[in-house]
Design an enzyme around this catalytic site. Sequence first.
Site, short mmCIF file in Angstrom:
data_model
loop_
_atom_site.label_atom_id
_atom_site.label_comp_id
_atom_site.label_asym_id
_atom_site.label_seq_id
_atom_site.Cartn_x
_atom_site.Cartn_y
_atom_site.Cartn_z
N GLY A 150 0.83 -1.19 0.00
CA GLY A 150 0.00 0.00 0.00
C GLY A 150 0.87 1.25 0.00
N CYS A 151 0.28 2.36 -0.43
CA CYS A 151 1.06 3.58 -0.57
C CYS A 151 1.51 4.11 0.80
CB CYS A 151 0.26 4.63 -1.34
SG CYS A 151 -1.42 4.89 -0.75
N PHE A 152 0.57 4.23 1.75
CA PHE A 152 0.95 4.71 3.08
C PHE A 152 1.97 3.78 3.76
CE2 PHE A 152 -3.30 6.98 3.03
CZ PHE A 152 -2.79 8.27 3.11
N THR A 154 4.17 1.95 2.46
CA THR A 154 5.49 2.11 1.84
C THR A 154 6.23 3.29 2.46
OG1 THR A 154 4.74 1.15 -0.25
CG2 THR A 154 6.67 2.59 -0.34
N GLY A 155 5.58 4.45 2.45
CA GLY A 155 6.24 5.64 3.00
C GLY A 155 6.54 5.50 4.48
#
Lengths: 345, 345, 345, 345
Positions: A150-152, A154-155
């Site tokens: 997921g994008c969140f 990952t960061g």
Amino acid sequence: MSAKINVGVIGATGYTGSELVRLLHHHPLAQITAITSESRAGEKFSQVHSAFEGICDLPLIKSDDLNTNNIDVLFFALPHGVSMKFAEKFYGTKPIIDFSGDYRLDSSKTYTDWYGKEHTFTTPFKDAAYGLPELFASKLKDSPLIANPGCFPTGASLALAPLIQHNKVDAQNIIVDAKTGVTGAGIKASAVNMFSNVNDNFKAYGIKKHRHTVEMELNMERLTGQKAIVQFTPHLLPVDRGILTTAYLKPTGSITEKEVIELYREFYNNQPFVRLRNSAPEIKQVRGTNYVDIYATHDVRTGNIIVVSAIDNLVKGAAGQAVHNMNIKFDFKETKGLNIVPLQP
Amino acid sequence: MSAKINVGVIGATGYTGSELVRLLHHHPLAQITAITSESRAGEKFSQVHSAFEGICDLPLIKSDDLNTNNIDVLFFALPHGVSMKFAEKFYGTKPIIDFSGDYRLDSSKTYTDWYGKEHTFTTPFKDAAYGLPELFASKLKDSPLIANPGCFPTGASLALAPLIQHNKVDAQNIIVDAKTGVTGAGIKASAVNMFSNVNDNFKAYGIKKHRHTVEMELNMERLTGQKAIVQFTPHLLPVDRGILTTAYLKPTGSITEKEVIELYREFYNNQPFVRLRNSAPEIKQVRGTNYVDIYATHDVRTGNIIVVSAIDNLVKGAAGQAVHNMNIKFDFKETKGLNIVPLQP
Amino acid sequence: MSAKINVGVIGATGYTGSELVRLLHHHPLAQITAITSESRAGEKFSQVHSAFEGICDLPLIKSDDLNTNNIDVLFFALPHGVSMKFAEKFYGTKPIIDFSGDYRLDSSKTYTDWYGKEHTFTTPFKDAAYGLPELFASKLKDSPLIANPGCFPTGASLALAPLIQHNKVDAQNIIVDAKTGVTGAGIKASAVNMFSNVNDNFKAYGIKKHRHTVEMELNMERLTGQKAIVQFTPHLLPVDRGILTTAYLKPTGSITEKEVIELYREFYNNQPFVRLRNSAPEIKQVRGTNYVDIYATHDVRTGNIIVVSAIDNLVKGAAGQAVHNMNIKFDFKETKGLNIVPLQP
Amino acid sequence: MSAKINVGVIGATGYTGSELVRLLHHHPLAQITAITSESRAGEKFSQVHSAFEGICDLPLIKSDDLNTNNIDVLFFALPHGVSMKFAEKFYGTKPIIDFSGDYRLDSSKTYTDWYGKEHTFTTPFKDAAYGLPELFASKLKDSPLIANPGCFPTGASLALAPLIQHNKVDAQNIIVDAKTGVTGAGIKASAVNMFSNVNDNFKAYGIKKHRHTVEMELNMERLTGQKAIVQFTPHLLPVDRGILTTAYLKPTGSITEKEVIELYREFYNNQPFVRLRNSAPEIKQVRGTNYVDIYATHDVRTGNIIVVSAIDNLVKGAAGQAVHNMNIKFDFKETKGLNIVPLQP
């Protein structure tokens, strides 16, 4: 030319699908052979994504019409709940890189707890690899299905990992305050992504219950074998793309600024997409790229550690990381097709 | 008409000055008698702020030419370090409402520690009142100088106060993650507020050292008499105005969602500018107004309390709060001139 | 208090409806008595428009439940095609101010030609007044239905009128290049108003066929009795509100810059909402207000006249002009409730 | 590797300089050998443009320290008035591609008329080539200095050329209404490009006198040998990059929609960067690329022809066109290094 692998894209009407096509278009060792869409089959890809006119005019086909014989890898650019249906169809035939949340978690039970629906095809859980290469690269090459993160998560995970893995901070007291661009909400028009509801505005959402929370916690647990607790609050920025994550951590013992910096340098040594910054990063400085920019610092006054990371949610948080995973799987150089200069301004 | 008080505005080339003129223009019990500007004296106010053409065309005068005899109150719409010079000139002649940070802190020593410069006129510290009416109203009426709060401390203090004052959370473990519009950086063109550096972008800044940190800590200490520690991280939003504050707190004992909500209801009972929300607030829903929208919630999973507040940094965080302070000082109804509907969209 | 007229708002889920409520909330001589909504009846107005919480919490009712006995004027904040249905219901009972395009044109035939649908209630055409007060004020007081002008025709007609009425330019060779904010497209989420389709973007739309073309032409004909031809091209700006109109005109004879300026000064003498500017206007300088800022200039090099006007499409282009019309109808001072300072920035 | 030509970039602190570095970074047949900056010499390029950290960390040197022996081509990424000084230094030593307006016009006299300053080095005028390849490619290969076109003239000239060259429209009655992103105003912070002056705003500027007017007129005259008159009005969009040009033309005789379309198809046949569109183009669909998207249509109702074009002002309007010119000069395929997919969203 003949050396190129053949890629099939399953589902290409969304933002991550079009971003994947953008990246693969430049890839020297891969070519898109087929793109499927159940809802827009019969049209050209460039009719759905008009910016691609003259660049990618491939016809969209139904997935039933996809001939996987001449395909080397399948990307599922699909939302959660949909990927599992296509996994049932294609799992085992060709390697799959899945953009959805369907196989990111540790079990179908956890999935149901957080996604609020039954999982209808659980077979891949056993062998699926979680595709965050900087942290979990070992299984990627051999797994039949890579669950693209997921994008969140990952960061956040890249911001947290060095400190968590070395037990330098309390893993049960992690605060992740993240801010995302609108494309994270998908391409379907709704009140959430209307211009006048987003422009000049800013808000938190999904407080206490966002699905990416558990994915972050599992990632931290994968690093240490111990339970992690993350307080995750996402916010909606009036920008198209980008996630800035600000994390607050409590050191388990005494630590200096210099030690924090050194820890990150060592941890991410030779990682081509990690840029350790000397000051707080900005989302526009990674726009369109697979970079994650990270800044970690210790506050002697308060005792806390603050880590800030910036990614492009559609690239490092989705399509770029997927291409990175493909590169690893096929023994390409990790940066192939991903040597992109940020579009700034 | 004759019942109106006469207002002098010292310094009106910035955003808070123009916002003050906007608000006073509508005020039924006050009128602007004079506006000073050292740099633009001789021009009309509407030449500096072109939107006011035909609305406020008052000539700007030098402060030396200001006749305070027919002035009832002076607003200093000035940056820190400048206000103290004008305080030296006007202190004691007429009531002052000061927008700068020069008299917000508890001493000139604290000022020097955080603002990095000597204080050149310290007399007002003794009698200055801190003008956050919902929390500290008692001294406002009689003090010769009201220090109008900083924008971030306004949003944060109102979010935190009920829990802090009642010792429901650990005052030494407060995390304030705030996001502000660009006008907070002032009207002077610089790389910081250039369109192409802000648009589509987002970043943290001033990590560990922003001056508003100590103002928040002092506010919390004023409520309890005990030391507070705030980890404050501001971020820059691609919007003109608005501050969203997300605060993370550790309860000192067991507490329920219902108790949290009830605590806020009682604490802010009858406060005309506080709107307690049932879901996370949005900055656009307070745009142009003196409202602070607050949402507080308890996460049973993690044990944390999360509070989110939204203000317009130029109104509740500056000019509106100043008018509110004026209303209290002159025994006007608190909402006079401040009954504004948000401009949404 | 008892002197206030009672207003009924028919349809209030859109942007022009909420803007009307914003303006009437401040109006000293009018109060909202009832708001109807067929789709959201039973909810509060502030549940539909959350920014109004604590400001306007009136319940929405079905129009069938509206008691017009205690209503003095009805506003139809409705789209075209819908207003005619409510006109059929309420026409003749109380004065109507209609925001839609249903009664702006000269006949039902013209309506069908440009709007592509049959008109189902044509009775009001005979007595309807076109509510652009600066140009056509005479019928407003006595007409049972005021057709509130379209947003583009408002900005364009006020820019063009002085030159057209005095036959200073060729009425059959008018170019209107207009640029509008997104709220002009309405509140319903669609691909057209999605953030990621609008942000950082700009495009022309409706080339050659936008419905407001004929409204502009009819307005010019109303001024002179002669046929006008307008080439109208609207464009979509990445802003919430505002229309900038750039018009290009061919003088019929020799004319000087000074004569152009003088013509506009005389034509708009004493018009409280027209601001003639010495340089090109900006949409943000009229934001939230009923002003139209106009700049007209003659290019001696090319022989053309260029006129630029700026309005807020939701105020001067809709709700503000409607309140202006109400003020005229009820013999209030024209500026009552409309003395608003632009929200800038 | 050894086949790559060596590029010197003179002046790289602005947007067009950083964009040039972005494009050349990906170019398979060129490499940047040196970058000069008088003001920032001694720093790395990535210290000036932080997004390039780890991508281009070349040191900036003074132009006096530039060794042109191992340079094949010099790009002047400089503003007008500055390029002429460097031309005096480097002209004749190596081929120059100049981004400024110093050598775009037909003579130093025209330059002085429109730019308001004396020209101090006029030698190159005689042999300079105007670098708009789709229209004027013949001189590019042999000229010692290519004057890279202005951003507005690029978008406008490509929109107008087919109709003008074939005398299908009145060349003395051309209206060009253009809208540009903020980067066109350069990288130096000023009131013009401050976020709060641009965001949510829109305005015309430079009416009647913008310097790009004469460049457009000269381009049209180059096509036909006859005088052209252009009424050019630029506007400022709240976006970083992109120019949309809307042109209004009067046909000289009868013409049909089909003929207009066919004319453009033939004129731009085989031009790799021209995309003829079936509907109005959008600036975001060419973002980051060297494309110009064009839509031309005839309005039978009014008799006018309307042409809309979209470019990225920093690419097709500056650095991309410069690389295109370099490709032609060095006999590279025109699209080398410029096969870029738009960043959308």
